[in-house]
Design a protein around this motif. Structure first.
Motif, mmCIF file in Angstrom:
data_model
loop_
_atom_site.group_PDB
_atom_site.id
_atom_site.type_symbol
_atom_site.label_atom_id
_atom_site.label_comp_id
_atom_site.label_asym_id
_atom_site.label_seq_id
_atom_site.Cartn_x
_atom_site.Cartn_y
_atom_site.Cartn_z
ATOM 1 N N ILE A 61 0.716 -1.131 -0.062
ATOM 2 C CA ILE A 61 -0.045 -0.067 -0.171
ATOM 3 C C ILE A 61 0.825 1.333 -0.021
ATOM 4 O O ILE A 61 0.570 2.226 -0.632
ATOM 5 N N ASP A 62 1.898 1.391 0.605
ATOM 6 C CA ASP A 62 2.738 2.633 0.796
ATOM 7 C C ASP A 62 3.446 2.712 -0.477
ATOM 8 O O ASP A 62 3.617 3.736 -0.965
ATOM 9 N N VAL A 63 3.966 1.575 -1.246
ATOM 10 C CA VAL A 63 4.580 1.602 -2.515
ATOM 11 C C VAL A 63 3.594 2.210 -3.549
ATOM 12 O O VAL A 63 3.974 2.981 -4.222
ATOM 13 N N ALA A 64 2.215 1.690 -3.461
ATOM 14 C CA ALA A 64 1.158 2.137 -4.210
ATOM 15 C C ALA A 64 1.251 4.049 -4.174
ATOM 16 O O ALA A 64 1.114 4.759 -5.080
ATOM 17 N N GLN A 65 1.070 4.305 -2.958
ATOM 18 C CA GLN A 65 0.791 5.561 -2.611
ATOM 19 C C GLN A 65 2.006 6.299 -3.005
ATOM 20 O O GLN A 65 2.053 7.546 -3.527
ATOM 21 N N GLN A 66 3.359 5.865 -2.681
ATOM 22 C CA GLN A 66 4.480 6.602 -3.113
ATOM 23 C C GLN A 66 4.769 6.806 -4.617
ATOM 24 O O GLN A 66 5.113 7.857 -5.197
ATOM 25 N N SER A 67 4.178 5.685 -5.380
ATOM 26 C CA SER A 67 4.279 5.617 -6.864
ATOM 27 C C SER A 67 3.391 6.687 -7.303
ATOM 28 O O SER A 67 3.983 7.573 -8.145
ATOM 29 N N ILE A 68 2.242 7.059 -6.629
ATOM 30 C CA ILE A 68 1.265 7.991 -7.281
ATOM 31 C C ILE A 68 2.006 9.551 -6.925
ATOM 32 O O ILE A 68 2.033 10.517 -7.718
ATOM 33 N N LEU A 69 2.547 9.578 -5.666
ATOM 34 C CA LEU A 69 3.178 10.875 -5.438
ATOM 35 C C LEU A 69 4.551 11.086 -6.268
ATOM 36 O O LEU A 69 4.403 12.400 -6.685
ATOM 37 N N ILE A 70 5.296 10.230 -6.762
ATOM 38 C CA ILE A 70 6.330 10.421 -7.464
ATOM 39 C C ILE A 70 5.724 10.787 -8.719
ATOM 40 O O ILE A 70 6.388 11.557 -9.605
ATOM 41 N N SER A 71 5.014 10.063 -9.413
ATOM 42 C CA SER A 71 4.363 10.453 -10.751
ATOM 43 C C SER A 71 3.794 11.978 -10.882
ATOM 44 O O SER A 71 3.989 12.526 -11.728
ATOM 45 N N ARG A 85 -2.478 -0.779 -9.229
ATOM 46 C CA ARG A 85 -2.551 -2.292 -9.233
ATOM 47 C C ARG A 85 -1.411 -2.958 -9.379
ATOM 48 O O ARG A 85 -1.119 -3.901 -8.731
ATOM 49 N N GLY A 86 -0.471 -2.502 -10.275
ATOM 50 C CA GLY A 86 0.761 -3.410 -10.238
ATOM 51 C C GLY A 86 1.639 -2.919 -8.898
ATOM 52 O O GLY A 86 2.323 -3.874 -8.566
ATOM 53 N N ALA A 87 1.506 -1.773 -8.284
ATOM 54 C CA ALA A 87 2.259 -1.847 -6.896
ATOM 55 C C ALA A 87 1.744 -2.531 -5.798
ATOM 56 O O ALA A 87 2.327 -2.990 -5.198
ATOM 57 N N LEU A 88 0.390 -2.611 -5.838
ATOM 58 C CA LEU A 88 -0.369 -3.417 -4.978
ATOM 59 C C LEU A 88 0.168 -4.970 -5.062
ATOM 60 O O LEU A 88 0.266 -5.771 -3.998
ATOM 61 N N LEU A 89 0.187 -5.410 -6.156
ATOM 62 C CA LEU A 89 0.569 -6.800 -6.300
ATOM 63 C C LEU A 89 2.115 -7.020 -6.741
ATOM 64 O O LEU A 89 2.505 -8.255 -6.780
ATOM 65 N N HIS A 90 3.006 -6.143 -6.605
ATOM 66 C CA HIS A 90 4.399 -6.346 -6.874
ATOM 67 C C HIS A 90 5.156 -7.154 -5.776
ATOM 68 O O HIS A 90 6.124 -7.980 -6.518
ATOM 69 N N ASP A 91 4.666 -7.542 -4.859
ATOM 70 C CA ASP A 91 5.216 -8.376 -3.994
ATOM 71 C C ASP A 91 4.199 -9.495 -3.643
ATOM 72 O O ASP A 91 3.937 -10.005 -2.153
ATOM 73 N N TYR A 92 3.278 -9.977 -4.363
ATOM 74 C CA TYR A 92 2.335 -11.003 -3.862
ATOM 75 C C TYR A 92 2.752 -12.400 -4.162
ATOM 76 O O TYR A 92 2.188 -13.284 -4.841
ATOM 77 N N PHE A 93 3.786 -12.548 -3.543
ATOM 78 C CA PHE A 93 4.532 -13.846 -3.391
ATOM 79 C C PHE A 93 3.835 -15.032 -2.421
ATOM 80 O O PHE A 93 4.017 -16.081 -2.491
ATOM 81 N N LEU A 94 2.987 -14.163 -1.311
ATOM 82 C CA LEU A 94 2.376 -15.082 -0.612
ATOM 83 C C LEU A 94 3.058 -16.283 0.145
ATOM 84 O O LEU A 94 2.613 -17.305 0.476
ATOM 85 N N TYR A 95 3.990 -15.780 0.887
ATOM 86 C CA TYR A 95 4.968 -16.611 1.642
ATOM 87 C C TYR A 95 5.852 -15.762 2.636
ATOM 88 O O TYR A 95 5.933 -14.659 2.134
ATOM 89 N N ASP A 96 6.269 -16.483 3.831
ATOM 90 C CA ASP A 96 7.162 -15.977 4.607
ATOM 91 C C ASP A 96 8.516 -16.021 4.152
ATOM 92 O O ASP A 96 9.116 -17.281 4.231
#
Length: 183
Positions: A61-71, A85-96
């Protein structure tokens, strides 16, 4: 006395501006990605730590927000929908990735997780080419092939910025995300 009151007004004005900015960022998240935010798998990322004490969920969520701010700050025209959407899913690896019993424990995680995140996201969502590029290339230069679209470059930059803050513990995770979707 007048200087004190002017300083106070400036401080209040800055706080008001920051509050309105965050409100707008949350509105964009809810507008462009309610399906992701409501997803059980995305919610499960609250259980995994990214850097320091920051949950993956909050990091994305922070990466998505920073991406908008940078843009917006740099005046880079782009698809805000794909960016978020890409920022929210960029770390969608689903494991520890800190789990020492995992096959790809820590040292190789940086190289492999973009592909795993893309595979997981592709199973659940109909991704655009930009969203795929963002997810697959956000770890550049570890991914060797650089991003092809400006949205991916922006998310790559925002991810590195957020990761640095988290690693240096300048931005501490609470385990709670403030974005709530109802409806």
């Amino acid at each position: 006395m007048r200087d004190e009151s002017m300083k106070k007004e400036k401080k209040i004005s800055k706080l008001r501006k920051r509050y309105n900015q965050r409100k707008e960022l949350y509105r964009l998240l809810k507008e462009y990605a309610p399906d992701i935010l409501e997803s059980q798998n995305f919610r499960s990322t609250r259980n995994y730590i990214q850097h320091g004490t920051m949950p993956v969920h909050r990091h994305c969520i922070d990466v998505a927000q920073q991406s908008i701010l940078i843009s917006r700050f740099l005046g880079i025209p782009c698809s805000e929908r794909d960016l978020i959407r890409g920022a929210l899913l960029h770390d969608y690896f689903l494991y520890d990735w800190h789990d020492k019993t995992r096959e790809n424990y820590q040292s190789l995680h940086g190289f492999y997780h973009p592909g795993i995140a893309l595979k997981n996201a592709s199973r659940e969502y109909n991704l655009t080419l930009r969203e795929k590029d963002i997810i697959k290339k956000h770890m550049w230069p570890l991914t060797v092939v650089p991003p092809r679209c400006r949205e991916a470059w922006i998310v790559t930059t925002a991810d590195k910025y957020c990761s640095l803050l988290e690693t240096l513990r300048l931005h501490k995770g609470t385990g709670k995300s403030r974005v709530r979707v109802t409806g």
